[in-house]
Design a protein around this motif. Structure first.
Motif, short mmCIF file in Angstrom:
data_model
loop_
_atom_site.label_atom_id
_atom_site.label_comp_id
_atom_site.label_asym_id
_atom_site.label_seq_id
_atom_site.Cartn_x
_atom_site.Cartn_y
_atom_site.Cartn_z
N LEU A 108 -6.33 -2.70 14.47
CA LEU A 108 -5.64 -3.89 14.01
C LEU A 108 -4.80 -3.51 12.79
N VAL A 109 -3.61 -4.08 12.68
CA VAL A 109 -2.74 -3.84 11.53
C VAL A 109 -2.50 -5.17 10.82
N LEU A 110 -2.70 -5.17 9.50
CA LEU A 110 -2.44 -6.36 8.70
C LEU A 110 -1.29 -6.09 7.74
N VAL A 111 -0.37 -7.02 7.66
CA VAL A 111 0.71 -6.97 6.68
C VAL A 111 0.35 -7.93 5.56
N THR A 112 0.31 -7.45 4.33
CA THR A 112 -0.10 -8.27 3.19
C THR A 112 1.12 -8.68 2.35
N LYS A 113 0.88 -9.64 1.46
CA LYS A 113 1.92 -10.15 0.55
C LYS A 113 3.13 -10.68 1.31
N ALA A 114 2.86 -11.33 2.45
CA ALA A 114 3.95 -11.84 3.28
C ALA A 114 4.83 -12.84 2.54
N ASP A 115 4.28 -13.49 1.51
CA ASP A 115 5.07 -14.45 0.74
C ASP A 115 6.19 -13.79 -0.04
N LEU A 116 6.14 -12.47 -0.17
CA LEU A 116 7.18 -11.73 -0.91
C LEU A 116 8.20 -11.07 0.03
N ALA A 117 8.10 -11.36 1.32
CA ALA A 117 8.95 -10.67 2.30
C ALA A 117 10.44 -10.86 2.01
N GLU B 36 13.17 -8.05 0.77
CA GLU B 36 14.10 -7.78 1.88
C GLU B 36 13.41 -6.99 2.99
N PHE B 37 12.21 -7.44 3.31
CA PHE B 37 11.39 -6.78 4.32
C PHE B 37 11.95 -7.05 5.71
N ASP B 38 12.15 -5.99 6.48
CA ASP B 38 12.68 -6.10 7.83
C ASP B 38 11.51 -6.14 8.82
N GLU B 39 11.08 -7.33 9.19
CA GLU B 39 9.91 -7.48 10.06
C GLU B 39 10.12 -6.82 11.42
N GLY C 32 7.77 -1.14 2.29
CA GLY C 32 8.82 -0.67 3.17
C GLY C 32 8.43 -0.67 4.64
N GLU C 33 9.44 -0.75 5.49
CA GLU C 33 9.22 -0.86 6.93
C GLU C 33 8.80 0.46 7.58
N ASP C 34 9.03 1.57 6.89
CA ASP C 34 8.75 2.88 7.52
C ASP C 34 7.35 3.40 7.24
N LYS C 35 6.51 2.59 6.63
CA LYS C 35 5.15 3.03 6.30
C LYS C 35 4.41 3.59 7.52
N PRO C 36 4.45 2.94 8.68
CA PRO C 36 3.72 3.48 9.84
C PRO C 36 4.23 4.85 10.27
N LEU C 37 5.52 5.11 10.08
CA LEU C 37 6.08 6.41 10.47
C LEU C 37 5.71 7.49 9.46
N LYS C 38 5.58 7.11 8.20
CA LYS C 38 5.19 8.08 7.17
C LYS C 38 3.71 8.44 7.27
N TYR C 39 2.90 7.50 7.77
CA TYR C 39 1.45 7.71 7.87
C TYR C 39 0.99 7.40 9.30
N PRO C 40 1.43 8.20 10.26
CA PRO C 40 1.16 7.89 11.68
C PRO C 40 -0.31 7.94 12.06
N THR C 41 -1.11 8.76 11.38
CA THR C 41 -2.54 8.83 11.72
C THR C 41 -3.25 7.55 11.30
N ALA C 42 -2.98 7.08 10.08
CA ALA C 42 -3.63 5.86 9.59
C ALA C 42 -3.29 4.67 10.48
#
Length: 254
Positions: A162-171, A175-178, A146-156
């Protein structure tokens, strides 16, 4: 409540002291540590295995330490890369601490290792509050989370270099909203680089290795605004105190 807060602060202060000492020892031997944080099932292990294989093929001296509550499954997978790998079982503890890492490395880290990848326990809450003496902290999230992961875990995500998005082939399937995800990352960590990856297709594989090597060569690391309060910024603190302390002599052997 006051006593609980004081105890947590003392535990974190002790962890920070150990992290600073470990960072200095690693730097003295020419090693940089990369701390990988993600939730379970993010694809962190698959991506790390691909990065380790690439490092081996390029002749870069790397090693990996992976932590989990139980089983050595991740270590067995990473060992297929052909680089030195060590499994740490945390006996139920939901994160690694600097003294634990120091103790594990004392008699194991191979001489000449340039990069040490630390696959933290699958958890975006507790590990975020503990500095491990890393040079590069990386937060990972898969497109299926989900797209809201950074908001749910703001400290992490807010303390990541650096932030990595994985499994991009399944976007598409997820229905991932980049655009929304990138906006949410920017809200908690303005200016941090976001890289899209897929261990299955090879997309972005090598980007993590390239950035880690650049750090070894003296490249500037993104400094999160939240890091002004150190790695022990706002967030859930969960520790079992001295139950997981180690003999200081182990740290001196590193």
């Amino acid at each position: 409540m006051c006593r609980t807060v004081e105890l947590r602060q003392a535990v974190l202060a002790r962890n920070d002291d150990g992290a600073r000492a470990l960072r200095a020892r690693l730097a003295a031997r020419g090693t940089a540590a990369v701390n990988l944080l993600s939730s379970p099932g993010s694809g962190k292990t698959a991506l790390l295995e691909a990065e380790l294989r690439l490092a081996r093929d390029r002749g870069i001296a790397v090693a990996a330490l992976t932590a989990d509550l139980a089983t050595e499954n991740d270590a067995l997978r990473l060992a297929r890369s052909g680089v030195p790998v060590k499994q740490v079982l945390t006996d139920g503890l939901c994160h690694l601490e600097s003294e634990m890492l120091t103790g594990q490395l004392a008699d194991w880290l191979p001489h000449g290792t340039r990069l040490l990848f630390v696959e933290n326990v699958g958890n975006l809450v507790c590990p975020a509050s503990y500095d491990l003496g890393e040079t590069l902290r990386v937060a990972l999230a898969s497109v299926t989370e989900g797209e809201d992961k950074p908001l749910k875990y703001p400290t992490a995500f807010g303390l990541a270099n650096l932030v990595l998005v994985t499994k991009a082939d399944l976007a598409a399937a997820a229905e991932f909203d980049e655009t929304a995800f990138l906006a949410n990352v920017a809200r908690v960590n303005p200016g941090v680089e976001v890289v899209f990856t897929s261990a299955r297709t090879g997309q972005g594989v090598g980007e993590l290795l390239d950035r880690a090597c650049a750090v070894l060569d003296g490249a500037e690391v993104h400094r999160p605004v939240m890091a002004g309060a150190s790695a022990n910024g706002p967030g859930h603190l969960h520790s079992r105190g001295d139950a997981h302390s180690h003999d200081g002599a182990a740290a001196e052997q590193l």
